[in-house]
Design a protein around this motif. Structure first.
Motif, PDB file in Angstrom:
ATOM      1  N   UNK B 124      26.729  58.939   7.224  1.00 26.54           N
ATOM      2  CA  UNK B 124      27.702  59.575   6.159  1.00 26.54           C
ATOM      3  C   UNK B 124      27.118  60.604   5.558  1.00 26.54           C
ATOM      4  N   UNK B 125      28.037  61.631   5.126  1.00 30.37           N
ATOM      5  CA  UNK B 125      27.488  62.819   4.702  1.00 30.37           C
ATOM      6  C   UNK B 125      26.746  62.587   3.231  1.00 30.37           C
ATOM      7  N   UNK B 166      31.628  63.780   8.927  1.00 34.86           N
ATOM      8  CA  UNK B 166      32.288  64.654   7.891  1.00 34.86           C
ATOM      9  C   UNK B 166      32.811  63.658   6.731  1.00 34.86           C
ATOM     10  N   UNK B 167      32.765  62.517   6.750  1.00 38.05           N
ATOM     11  CA  UNK B 167      32.929  61.519   5.649  1.00 38.05           C
ATOM     12  C   UNK B 167      34.294  61.017   5.817  1.00 38.05           C
ATOM     13  N   UNK B 168      34.593  59.721   6.363  1.00 37.46           N
ATOM     14  CA  UNK B 168      35.721  59.057   6.334  1.00 37.46           C
ATOM     15  C   UNK B 168      35.501  57.567   6.467  1.00 37.46           C
ATOM     16  N   UNK B 170      37.268  55.154   8.009  1.00 37.71           N
ATOM     17  CA  UNK B 170      37.530  54.518   9.318  1.00 37.71           C
ATOM     18  C   UNK B 170      36.265  55.045  10.432  1.00 37.71           C
ATOM     19  N   UNK B 171      35.543  56.020  10.044  1.00 33.82           N
ATOM     20  CA  UNK B 171      34.610  56.368  10.951  1.00 33.82           C
ATOM     21  C   UNK B 171      33.404  55.233  11.433  1.00 33.82           C
ATOM     22  N   UNK B 186      39.085  60.797  14.540  1.00 33.58           N
ATOM     23  CA  UNK B 186      38.419  59.606  14.608  1.00 33.58           C
ATOM     24  C   UNK B 186      39.490  58.453  14.484  1.00 33.58           C
ATOM     25  N   UNK B 340      44.371  55.418   0.904  1.00 34.83           N
ATOM     26  CA  UNK B 340      43.758  56.635   1.042  1.00 34.83           C
ATOM     27  C   UNK B 340      42.985  56.845   2.235  1.00 34.83           C
ATOM     28  N   UNK B 341      42.243  55.841   2.806  1.00 36.66           N
ATOM     29  CA  UNK B 341      41.513  55.958   3.948  1.00 36.66           C
ATOM     30  C   UNK B 341      42.005  55.434   5.189  1.00 36.66           C
ATOM     31  N   UNK B 343      43.737  55.687   8.651  1.00 40.25           N
ATOM     32  CA  UNK B 343      43.361  56.924   9.442  1.00 40.25           C
ATOM     33  C   UNK B 343      44.842  57.245   9.784  1.00 40.25           C
TER      34      UNK B 343
END
Ligand SMILES: Cc1cc2nc3c(=O)[nH]c(=O)nc-3n(C[C@H](O)[C@H](O)[C@H](O)COP(=O)(O)O)c2cc1C
Ligand code: SF4
Ligand code: FES
Lengths: 163, 426
Positions: B124-125, B166-168, B170-171, B186, B340-341, B343
């Motif tokens: 993660x970033x 890139x930060x999410x 679900x990744x 993703x 928010x998260x 996907x």
């Protein structure tokens, strides 16, 4: 701001060497963003061209990720963690304090272009909550006083660079 | 002092260097398997050690490795999941900062067990510091002959790269991560085919969490029985990096025997609760686990014990709430995160979570009605119909709030306000 030729050459070379150029899409977007601050429409088309991917697909990816900005942001992007441990540690008050100090709402950018304030999910520093990330650097545990100090340090750092 | 295995080289302020790692026996497991063990034997050892995945799903690693067919095509991939976006979780960051070569060696061993050609560390970033450490140390390991076309002269080839996200959230889900690695949007993929058959770029792929991989050098060096003996409860194995945060005096990462009691983690290691606070509830393993109550205060924190009690150990990210915290407000926060998260790929999750959030917020703000509780219950059940495990995870805190803290929810409705005086916590 336009994308420097050197960046273009560097990435075109890396893309050529990759077995799967597409896997570089986030790297390319972050690299462009590192140069020009955010991914504007021109940058998006540029990345699509380098990677030979449809611009719409790049858009789909660019808008998906938290740390790829599709709109202009300030020089310092404050990602204030609003997940549960930071909330428990006083996120609401810290957010209100920052909004007041900066004169902006969440999502806004200060008129001088220095700060953007964005909420972010747990940044993995719950042991230092309440926490935030500014241009890759972690700060925490935060209080209103430490926030004030950090803001003024960044203001000084920015004006030093200007000179 | 309890045995420190994964943290044996941990230092307060810096990483363990390659030389220090080697001085402590590092990379001896690698040379041992390269010279003396075939991949199948290593798979059996991992299976016998009862190593369960530490990324949240607790799947037996040995069983996963065995699903890579002997004649599976190449290149085969090994993905190290360092996404770590489950709220409350930060062990993988600490593990990488403490001892990067432990992870690199762990990946080499896993790669050997399945004949992998390439490793990718998905990170993660927010962990850019850890990403840089890994890139630098991978380079040093390569120079030392531990990575590359002919590892330690054995003829075995394997190399690895760091892949930045890139930060999410679900990744972190293993199949969504494959799409992320391929530069696609993703969203998760629904098996079959399972990734061990057709994963990254359609090739056989094994994904393991950082902590799971870090266990491997120690299992190879000390054996399966030793690994099992580390746990306090029968049937469990290994140590666990418990992360504890929230209303405790010393939040942090503690390596403790699997199966240690929750009360001991809180009192002996996390320094107890702040003065004036008493234990009300905790989430035992991240935001996607169920609230546990005072009744669970002495529970043995291992995978099976929690499972038998209807709970999940998840990532062992223990988040402690005290009696002054409104759990409706806490759940509003958790569902905000999930909404928010999400996907957005499937309807039960994309549409269901904002709906749940709206109802919960009404209850928290004193505008709730009795019928809302039934609505929340049925919405929580709908989340199980979603495309991936994200949504059932999101249902966990909500469903357990209604189950264990129904009185607290109802008090909001009958008093027409939050009994704790609003949602702001301190
Ligand atoms: C929504 C969601 C998020 C996940 N995030 C992570 C994560 O950040 N890190 C991780 O290791 N596993 C995560 N997982 C679990 C992975 O899908 C997978 O089970 C794991 O990486 C396998 O490694 P392990 O068996 O060694 O735990 C997540 C699962 C779901 C459903
Ligand atoms: S459950 Fe949620 S995260 Fe999973 S596929 Fe559906 S929308 Fe995406
Ligand atoms: S909840 Fe804020 S850093 Fe984890």
């Amino acid at each position: 701001m336009s994308i420097p030729e050197t960046l273009k050459t560097e990435w075109k070379c890396r893309i050529q060497q990759s077995d799967h150029p597409r896997e570089l899409v986030v790297d390319v977007l972050l690299a462009i963003q590192g140069q020009i601050g955010y991914v504007d429409d021109q940058a998006l088309r540029e990345a699509a061209d380098w990677l030979q991917v449809d611009p719409l697909e790049i858009e789909e990816i660019a808008t998906f990720y938290t740390f790829i900005y599709r709109e202009p942001v300030g020089r310092y992007v404050i990602h204030l963690c609003d997940s549960v441990i930071c909330w428990l540690g006083g996120y609401d008050a810290l957010r209100n304090h920052l909004c007041r100090k900066l004169g902006i709402a969440l999502g806004g950018t200060t008129a001088d272009g220095l700060f953007t304030l964005l909420p972010v999910c747990c940044i993995g520093y719950c042991d230092r909550s309440p926490a935030m990330l500014i241009n890759g650097k972690v700060y925490g545990p935060l209080t209103e006083e430490t926030l004030d100090r950090i803001l003024s340090e960044l203001r000084v750092a920015a004006s030093d660079k200007e000179l | 002092m309890v045995p420190q295995v994964l943290f044996q080289n941990r230092k307060p302020d810096r990483i363990t260097t390659l030389a220090e790692y080697q001085a402590g026996g590092g990379y001896s497991a690698l040379s041992q398997v390269l010279t003396r063990q075939d991949p199948k034997g290593l798979q059996t050892l991992i299976d016998e050690a009862l190593l369960l995945g530490r990324g949240g799903a607790a799947f037996p690693m040995g069983r996963k490795l065995a699903t890579v067919a002997d004649d599976a095509p190449h290149p085969r991939y090994l993905v190290c999941n360092a996404d770590e976006m489950e709220p409350g979780t930060f062990k993988d960051r600490v593990l990488i900062h403490a001892d990067p070569h432990q992870l690199i060696e762990g990946m080499l061993l896993a790669a050997y067990a399945i004949g992998a050609d390439k490793g990718l560390i998905f990170i993660r970033p927010e962990y850019e510091g850890a990403a840089r450490i890994l890139e630098r140390e991978i380079g040093l390991a390569r120079e030392a002959g531990f990575l590359g076309a002919n590892i330690l002269g054995s003829g075995v080839a394997f190399d690895m790269v760091v892949h930045r996200s890139g930060g999410r959230y679900i990744c972190g889900e293993a199949t969504a991560q494959l799409n992320a690695l391929e530069g696609k949007r993703p969203n998760p993929r629904k098996p079959p085919p399972y990734p061990t058959e057709k994963g990254l770029w359609g090739m056989p792929t094994v994904t393991q969490n950082v902590e799971t991989l870090c266990c491997l050098p120690h299992i190879v060096n000390n054996g399966a029985d030793w690994f099992k003996s580390l746990a306090l409860t029968s049937g469990a194995a290994g140590t666990k990096i418990y992360q504890i945060s929230g209303k405790v005096n010393r939040p942090g990462c503690y390596e403790l025997p699997m199966g240690i009691k929750l009360s001991r983690i809180i009192e002996e290691y996390a320094g107890g609760m702040p003065a004036g606070s008493t234990f009300k509830a905790c989430l035992p393993g991240g935001a996607s686990t169920r609230f546990m109550t005072k009744d669970h205060y002495d529970i043995e924190m291992d995978i099976d014990t929690l499972r038998n009690a209807g709970h999940r150990l998840g990532t062992a990210a223990i988040m402690v709430f005290d009696d002054k915290t409104c759990l409706v407000a806490a759940t509003v926060n958790l569902i905000t995160f999930f909404a928010r998260e999400s996907c957005g790929w499937c309807t039960p999750c994309r549409e269901g979570l904002p709906y749940i959030l709206d109802i919960l917020q009404r209850i928290e703000n004193g505008q709730g009605q009795e019928r809302h509780i039934g609505m929340l219950e049925s919405m929580a059940r709908h989340l199980w119909k979603a495309y991936c495990a994200f949504a059932p995870g999101a249902a966990s805190p909500l469903e357990s709030l209604l189950t264990y803290f129904g009185d607290e929810v109802r008090a909001h409705i009958t008093e027409k306000k939050c009994p704790f005086g609003g949602r702001e916590a301190t």
